[in-house]
Design an enzyme around this catalytic site. Structure first.
Site, PDB file in Angstrom:
ATOM      1  N   HIS A 130     -22.677  81.506  17.783  1.00  4.26           N
ATOM      2  CA  HIS A 130     -24.071  81.315  18.398  1.00  4.26           C
ATOM      3  C   HIS A 130     -25.159  82.096  17.656  1.00  4.26           C
ATOM      4  O   HIS A 130     -24.429  82.828  16.855  1.00  4.26           O
ATOM      5  CB  HIS A 130     -24.209  81.759  19.964  1.00  4.26           C
ATOM      6  CG  HIS A 130     -23.693  81.002  20.841  1.00  4.26           C
ATOM      7  ND1 HIS A 130     -22.503  81.523  21.695  1.00  4.26           N
ATOM      8  CD2 HIS A 130     -23.888  79.830  21.526  1.00  4.26           C
ATOM      9  CE1 HIS A 130     -21.923  80.537  22.637  1.00  4.26           C
ATOM     10  NE2 HIS A 130     -22.913  79.421  22.362  1.00  4.26           N
ATOM     11  N   CYS A 160     -23.576  87.970  26.059  1.00  4.73           N
ATOM     12  CA  CYS A 160     -23.248  86.732  26.934  1.00  4.73           C
ATOM     13  C   CYS A 160     -23.076  87.027  28.366  1.00  4.73           C
ATOM     14  O   CYS A 160     -22.752  85.930  29.124  1.00  4.73           O
ATOM     15  CB  CYS A 160     -22.040  86.365  26.459  1.00  4.73           C
ATOM     16  SG  CYS A 160     -21.692  86.533  24.529  1.00  4.73           S
TER      17      CYS A 160
HETATM   18  C1  CIR Z   1     -17.255  80.080  24.406  1.00 10.50           C
HETATM   19  O1  CIR Z   1     -16.736  79.520  23.499  1.00 10.50           O
HETATM   20  O2  CIR Z   1     -18.102  79.247  24.895  1.00 10.50           O
HETATM   21  C2  CIR Z   1     -16.932  81.401  25.213  1.00 10.50           C
HETATM   22  N1  CIR Z   1     -15.373  81.368  25.073  1.00 10.50           N
HETATM   23  C3  CIR Z   1     -17.797  82.235  24.529  1.00 10.50           C
HETATM   24  C4  CIR Z   1     -19.157  82.270  24.838  1.00 10.50           C
HETATM   25  C5  CIR Z   1     -19.820  83.377  24.266  1.00 10.50           C
HETATM   26  N2  CIR Z   1     -21.280  83.097  24.371  1.00 10.50           N
HETATM   27  C6  CIR Z   1     -22.026  83.689  23.751  1.00 10.50           C
HETATM   28  O3  CIR Z   1     -21.705  84.114  22.710  1.00 10.50           O
HETATM   29  N3  CIR Z   1     -23.360  83.366  24.006  1.00 10.50           N
END
Ligand code: CIR
Length: 263
Positions: free
Chosen positions: A171, A258
């Site tokens: 991201h 997150c």
């Molecule tokens: C994903 O791959 O969507 C989750 N395991 C981790 C999301 C992390 N979110 C973020 O960096 N905003």
């Protein structure tokens, strides 16, 4: 650091990790997370938010969606709107329904990113009136366009940042944080990008890239544990850090920003 209006938050929504957390999406190769430890780290994170003066709204863990603890990805919150995101990973699309009701309790205007747009909240970095929108493996151009239109209605200035060629950044906020009005922490691959010209840059060391995902909350900056150079850079600039261990979230490609939705 003196109090300022930048990064002012009164409330945060969180969802603790639940059974099946280890079944979420990951590319980290750091091994499976320990759920009990993740829950402890999550609780320490909530207490840190409370120390910053934030009221923490704790939703129930949701075993149906292993990535649902990463609440930041399912909405974008602005002064006037809650905007429901539309996660780019299919296994996460159902998380949005689980946050809608809570957001409707706090926002009179709830908008949504619509199909064929996809957008993860982790791609959105607010920097005062400017809002950077990462176009990434998760957020497509249509999702970015829809969000930009809503932000413009609100008088904000959206700036797209295409990171689709990046091998490191899942991201946008994996590589950027806004520390203060006009001040950005940036990983090396973003530091020279023209989108960030005009901002003062706090560089993140190439060996400490994970540290870039830090969060300004009121007068404090939440930082991941284990990054001494970035911690020193933050202290040199007279910011007041709160260092937190988020090792179990890192194993699932997540970080400090997150695991809460701040407003
Ligand atoms: C994903 O791959 O969507 C989750 N395991 C981790 C999301 C992390 N979110 C973020 O960096 N905003």
């Amino acid at each position: 650091m003196t109090a300022s209006r930048f990064g002012t938050f009164r409330k945060a929504i969180v969802r603790p990790p639940g059974p099946g957390f280890e079944k979420g999406i990951t590319s980290s190769r750091l091994g499976p997370p320990d759920l009990a430890k993740a829950q402890e780290q999550h609780e320490a994170y909530c207490r840190a938010l409370e120390r910053c003066g934030v009221e923490v709204i704790r939703l129930e863990a949701d075993a149906c969606f292993p990535d649902s603890t990463f609440v930041e990805d399912v909405a974008v919150l602005t002064p006037r709107n809650a905007i429901l995101a539309r996660p780019g990973a299919e296994s996460r699309l159902g998380e949005v329904a689980g946050i809608r009701g809570e957001l409707a309790r706090h926002f009179t205007s709830v908008r949504a990113i619509e199909d064929p747009g996809t957008l993860d909240g982790g791609d959105i970095c607010e920097a005062g009136e400017v809002v950077f929108i990462g176009v990434s493996r998760r957020t497509n151009e249509e999702g970015a366009r829809q969000l930009a239109a809503i932000l413009e209605e609100e008088g904000l200035t959206p700036i797209p940042v295409d990171i689709r060629a990046s091998k490191q950044l899942l991201h946008l906020k994996s590589g950027i944080a806004c520390l203060d009005a006009g001040v950005l922490a940036l990983v090396p691959e973003l530091a020279a990008r023209p989108e960030f010209a005009g901002f003062q840059v706090v560089p993140v060391d190439p060996e400490e890239e994970y540290a870039a995902n830090c969060v300004r909350v009121n007068d404090r900056i939440l930082l991941a544990d284990g990054f001494p150079r970035f911690l020193a850079a933050i202290r040199e600039r007279r910011y007041e850090p709160i260092v937190l261990d988020v090792s179990e979230f890192r194993k699932m490609d997540g970080g400090l920003s997150c695991i809460s939705l701040r407003f």
